[in-house]
Design a protein around this motif. Structure first.
Motif, PDB file in Angstrom:
ATOM      1  N   ARG A   8      -5.714  24.905  23.659  1.00  0.00           N
ATOM      2  CA  ARG A   8      -4.710  24.176  22.871  1.00  0.00           C
ATOM      3  C   ARG A   8      -3.545  25.092  22.491  1.00  0.00           C
ATOM      4  O   ARG A   8      -2.389  24.682  22.520  1.00  0.00           O
ATOM      5  CB  ARG A   8      -5.362  23.548  21.640  1.00  0.00           C
TER       6      ARG A   8
ATOM      7  N   ARG B 130      -3.961  29.411  11.457  1.00  0.00           N
ATOM      8  CA  ARG B 130      -4.625  30.308  12.413  1.00  0.00           C
ATOM      9  C   ARG B 130      -3.619  31.087  13.268  1.00  0.00           C
ATOM     10  O   ARG B 130      -3.808  31.286  14.462  1.00  0.00           O
ATOM     11  CB  ARG B 130      -5.559  29.508  13.330  1.00  0.00           C
TER      12      ARG B 130
ATOM     13  N   SER C 200     -10.641  23.801  24.350  1.00  0.00           N
ATOM     14  CA  SER C 200     -10.942  24.881  23.412  1.00  0.00           C
ATOM     15  C   SER C 200      -9.704  25.197  22.582  1.00  0.00           C
ATOM     16  O   SER C 200      -8.572  24.824  22.930  1.00  0.00           O
ATOM     17  CB  SER C 200     -11.382  26.131  24.172  1.00  0.00           C
ATOM     18  N   ALA C 201      -9.915  25.928  21.505  1.00  0.00           N
ATOM     19  CA  ALA C 201      -8.795  26.358  20.660  1.00  0.00           C
ATOM     20  C   ALA C 201      -7.801  27.169  21.492  1.00  0.00           C
ATOM     21  O   ALA C 201      -6.585  26.984  21.379  1.00  0.00           O
ATOM     22  CB  ALA C 201      -9.308  27.166  19.480  1.00  0.00           C
TER      23      ALA C 201
ATOM     24  N   LEU D  39      -4.444  23.769  14.715  1.00  0.00           N
ATOM     25  CA  LEU D  39      -5.172  24.863  14.072  1.00  0.00           C
ATOM     26  C   LEU D  39      -4.331  25.474  12.944  1.00  0.00           C
ATOM     27  O   LEU D  39      -4.012  26.668  12.975  1.00  0.00           O
ATOM     28  CB  LEU D  39      -5.521  25.932  15.108  1.00  0.00           C
TER      29      LEU D  39
END
Length: 110
Positions: free
Chosen positions: A9, A37, A5-6, A34
């Protein structure tokens, strides 16, 4: 196997910051794949309960501690950074321009 998942990470990118080094929220997001973000990185860190996570190594892009000056979080982050040999002055860490070299070493990117 499912892709991490984000949040996973982002947490992995924070764990990869070497002792005595710091990174900005935006750098963490970029290292996690990402880009752009930084706020997500900050939100993930604010909700993390893992006491082993080196959250104190993450700062604002300008090297400032994100907690309000004088708060318990501010004092704790300053203390942890100093214990690793990082110089904190007036709530700010002067960052070396070697952050991109760190990326190359850790993530293989330039």
């Amino acid at each position: 196997m499912p892709e991490p998942s984000a949040a996973d990470r982002i947490l992995a990118a924070v764990r990869a910051i070497p002792r005595g080094q710091v990174a900005g929220y935006g750098e963490i997001a970029r290292r996690a794949g990402l880009p752009g973000r930084a706020r997500l990185a900050a939100r993930v860190l604010s909700g993390n309960a893992d006491p082993a996570l080196p959250w104190h190594r993450v700062l604002r892009a300008d090297g400032r501690i994100a907690f309000p000056e004088g708060s318990a979080g501010f004092r704790e982050q300053s203390r942890r950074l100093r214990s690793e040999g990082v110089e904190v002055r007036n709530g700010r860490v002067r960052r070396a321009r070697a952050a991109f070299d760190l990326d190359a070493e850790v993530w293989g990117v330039r």
